[in-house]
Design a protein around this motif. Structure first.
Motif, PDB file in Angstrom:
ATOM      1  N   TRP A 143     -11.091   6.661  -2.560  1.00  0.00           N
ATOM      2  CA  TRP A 143     -11.512   6.170  -1.246  1.00  0.00           C
ATOM      3  C   TRP A 143     -12.087   4.764  -1.347  1.00  0.00           C
ATOM      4  O   TRP A 143     -11.840   3.904  -0.486  1.00  0.00           O
ATOM      5  CB  TRP A 143     -12.549   7.119  -0.651  1.00  0.00           C
ATOM      6  CG  TRP A 143     -11.949   8.365  -0.080  1.00  0.00           C
ATOM      7  CD1 TRP A 143     -11.940   9.615  -0.636  1.00  0.00           C
ATOM      8  CD2 TRP A 143     -11.262   8.486   1.174  1.00  0.00           C
ATOM      9  NE1 TRP A 143     -11.285  10.505   0.169  1.00  0.00           N
ATOM     10  CE2 TRP A 143     -10.860   9.845   1.293  1.00  0.00           C
ATOM     11  CE3 TRP A 143     -10.944   7.596   2.187  1.00  0.00           C
ATOM     12  CZ2 TRP A 143     -10.168  10.326   2.400  1.00  0.00           C
ATOM     13  CZ3 TRP A 143     -10.249   8.067   3.299  1.00  0.00           C
ATOM     14  CH2 TRP A 143      -9.878   9.405   3.397  1.00  0.00           C
ATOM     15  N   HIS A 176      -9.044  -2.317  -0.724  1.00  0.00           N
ATOM     16  CA  HIS A 176      -7.682  -2.788  -0.407  1.00  0.00           C
ATOM     17  C   HIS A 176      -7.604  -3.286   1.036  1.00  0.00           C
ATOM     18  O   HIS A 176      -7.139  -4.400   1.301  1.00  0.00           O
ATOM     19  CB  HIS A 176      -6.707  -1.630  -0.635  1.00  0.00           C
ATOM     20  CG  HIS A 176      -5.325  -1.883  -0.116  1.00  0.00           C
ATOM     21  ND1 HIS A 176      -4.375  -2.580  -0.829  1.00  0.00           N
ATOM     22  CD2 HIS A 176      -4.731  -1.530   1.056  1.00  0.00           C
ATOM     23  CE1 HIS A 176      -3.262  -2.640  -0.128  1.00  0.00           C
ATOM     24  NE2 HIS A 176      -3.441  -2.016   1.011  1.00  0.00           N
ATOM     25  N   TRP A 177      -8.076  -2.462   1.973  1.00  0.00           N
ATOM     26  CA  TRP A 177      -8.018  -2.861   3.384  1.00  0.00           C
ATOM     27  C   TRP A 177      -9.015  -3.963   3.709  1.00  0.00           C
ATOM     28  O   TRP A 177      -8.763  -4.806   4.584  1.00  0.00           O
ATOM     29  CB  TRP A 177      -8.233  -1.647   4.276  1.00  0.00           C
ATOM     30  CG  TRP A 177      -7.025  -0.757   4.313  1.00  0.00           C
ATOM     31  CD1 TRP A 177      -6.875   0.456   3.723  1.00  0.00           C
ATOM     32  CD2 TRP A 177      -5.776  -1.060   4.937  1.00  0.00           C
ATOM     33  NE1 TRP A 177      -5.602   0.942   3.943  1.00  0.00           N
ATOM     34  CE2 TRP A 177      -4.905   0.041   4.694  1.00  0.00           C
ATOM     35  CE3 TRP A 177      -5.304  -2.132   5.688  1.00  0.00           C
ATOM     36  CZ2 TRP A 177      -3.604   0.078   5.176  1.00  0.00           C
ATOM     37  CZ3 TRP A 177      -4.003  -2.099   6.163  1.00  0.00           C
ATOM     38  CH2 TRP A 177      -3.164  -1.008   5.913  1.00  0.00           C
ATOM     39  N   THR A 236      -6.095  -0.433  -5.640  1.00  0.00           N
ATOM     40  CA  THR A 236      -5.207   0.666  -5.282  1.00  0.00           C
ATOM     41  C   THR A 236      -5.596   1.897  -6.091  1.00  0.00           C
ATOM     42  O   THR A 236      -5.895   1.780  -7.281  1.00  0.00           O
ATOM     43  CB  THR A 236      -3.731   0.314  -5.548  1.00  0.00           C
ATOM     44  OG1 THR A 236      -2.919   1.466  -5.295  1.00  0.00           O
ATOM     45  CG2 THR A 236      -3.507  -0.147  -6.975  1.00  0.00           C
ATOM     46  N   TYR A 265       2.665   2.457   2.505  1.00  0.00           N
ATOM     47  CA  TYR A 265       2.435   3.133   3.769  1.00  0.00           C
ATOM     48  C   TYR A 265       3.643   2.965   4.690  1.00  0.00           C
ATOM     49  O   TYR A 265       4.162   1.853   4.845  1.00  0.00           O
ATOM     50  CB  TYR A 265       1.216   2.555   4.507  1.00  0.00           C
ATOM     51  CG  TYR A 265      -0.082   2.635   3.740  1.00  0.00           C
ATOM     52  CD1 TYR A 265      -0.695   3.857   3.490  1.00  0.00           C
ATOM     53  CD2 TYR A 265      -0.719   1.483   3.285  1.00  0.00           C
ATOM     54  CE1 TYR A 265      -1.900   3.939   2.801  1.00  0.00           C
ATOM     55  CE2 TYR A 265      -1.921   1.546   2.606  1.00  0.00           C
ATOM     56  CZ  TYR A 265      -2.504   2.776   2.361  1.00  0.00           C
ATOM     57  OH  TYR A 265      -3.693   2.839   1.676  1.00  0.00           O
ATOM     58  N   THR A 314      -9.245   2.259  -1.886  1.00  0.00           N
ATOM     59  CA  THR A 314      -8.504   2.100  -0.639  1.00  0.00           C
ATOM     60  C   THR A 314      -9.290   1.239   0.348  1.00  0.00           C
ATOM     61  O   THR A 314      -8.719   0.380   1.037  1.00  0.00           O
ATOM     62  CB  THR A 314      -8.200   3.473  -0.008  1.00  0.00           C
ATOM     63  OG1 THR A 314      -7.422   4.252  -0.920  1.00  0.00           O
ATOM     64  CG2 THR A 314      -7.437   3.322   1.294  1.00  0.00           C
ATOM     65  N   GLY A 369       0.781  -1.231   0.000  1.00  0.00           N
ATOM     66  CA  GLY A 369       0.000   0.000   0.000  1.00  0.00           C
ATOM     67  C   GLY A 369       0.809   1.274   0.000  1.00  0.00           C
ATOM     68  O   GLY A 369       0.243   2.367  -0.005  1.00  0.00           O
TER      69      GLY A 369
END
Length: 256
Positions: free
Chosen positions: A120, A126-127, A189, A32, A123, A30
């Motif tokens: 958004w 993704h999570w 992503t 991060y 994302t 990601g």
């Protein structure tokens, strides 16, 4: 007793290395927090980046698949105690993942870049993928999957028994929720680069091939029980509306 304690310590260390590699994977895929990720790091020539990245992915795929096969487990039983086999698999997989994170060559050429609500949403998916992957391990036996149960059983001097075939929760709507979670995490992503796309395509191809071997092993082990489950429950794309599967004996979709 010393040998049993050593096996337990080995399992705990292996699990700790796995935890580090898994947490780093969250940041790596990601982009991060971590200092080097799928799109962040020293850049090299395109040809070198593609070759090195494919070699790293191939090394992980070969190790992950070969060591999961029953034939390898039977062969390795001569020098790896049964209580250590799963921990060894987890440890080597985790170390190869860390090597991949370390040696990965970013290819930052953009493929797509979403913004606003689309970003958004991607994302969030993704999570959600990472959450599904982790949840899938807890729906079966998280500690068995990563070698800790075997070590604690060995510490008591008991015989390590196999697990029964069950299909809890997500396993009622998809046969391999763990792999579904990974696919969502890899593909969803808001900023897809060439390097990320290479990573996603290679891992998708590996998952699709590896699942064929996994299902062959499950059919060999559970026969008609798994074949019936296979007919009624899709492999990766959930059938949210339809006939639900009844409880069986052992969960599918986890590394063996």
């Amino acid at each position: 007793m010393f040998a049993r304690l050593a096996i337990l310590l080995y399992a705990i260390v292996s699990y700790a290395v796995f935890t580090v590699s898994f947490l780093y994977a969250l940041g790596f895929v990601g982009n991060y927090v971590v200092p080097k990720s799928i799109d962040v790091g020293s850049q090299t020539g395109l040809s070198e980046a593609i070759v090195v990245n494919l070699l790293l992915l191939g090394l992980f795929a070969i190790q992950h698949s070969v060591m999961a096969r029953p034939a390898f487990k039977r062969w390795s039983a001569g020098f790896i105690p049964a209580a250590c086999q799963r921990s060894t698999y987890v440890l080597l997989s985790s170390l190869i993942l860390l090597l991949l994170f370390w040696q990965w060559r970013p290819i930052p050429t953009p493929i797509w870049q979403a913004s606003g609500i689309a970003a958004w949403l991607l994302t969030g998916v993704h999570w959600l993928g990472w959450l599904i992957a982790f949840a899938a391990t807890t729906m079966i036996d998280h500690f068995d999957l990563f070698g800790l149960r075997q070590a604690f059983v060995a510490l008591r001097g008991a015989e390590i028994s196999g697990q029964s075939f069950r299909t809890p929760l997500l396993y009622k709507i998809v046969r391999h929720p763990l792999m579904l979670g990974f696919l969502l995490a890899f593909w969803a992503t808001p900023e897809m680069t060439s390097g990320h796309l290479l990573f996603a395509i290679a891992n998708t191809a590996y998952i699709l091939v590896a699942l064929q071997f996994e299902e062959r092993d499950l059919i060999a082990e559970f026969g008609a029980t798994y074949q019936d489950y296979r007919r009624r429950v899709p492999m990766l794309v959930p059938r949210l509306f339809g006939r639900r599967e009844t409880e069986g004996r052992r969960p599918a979709g986890a590394p063996r």
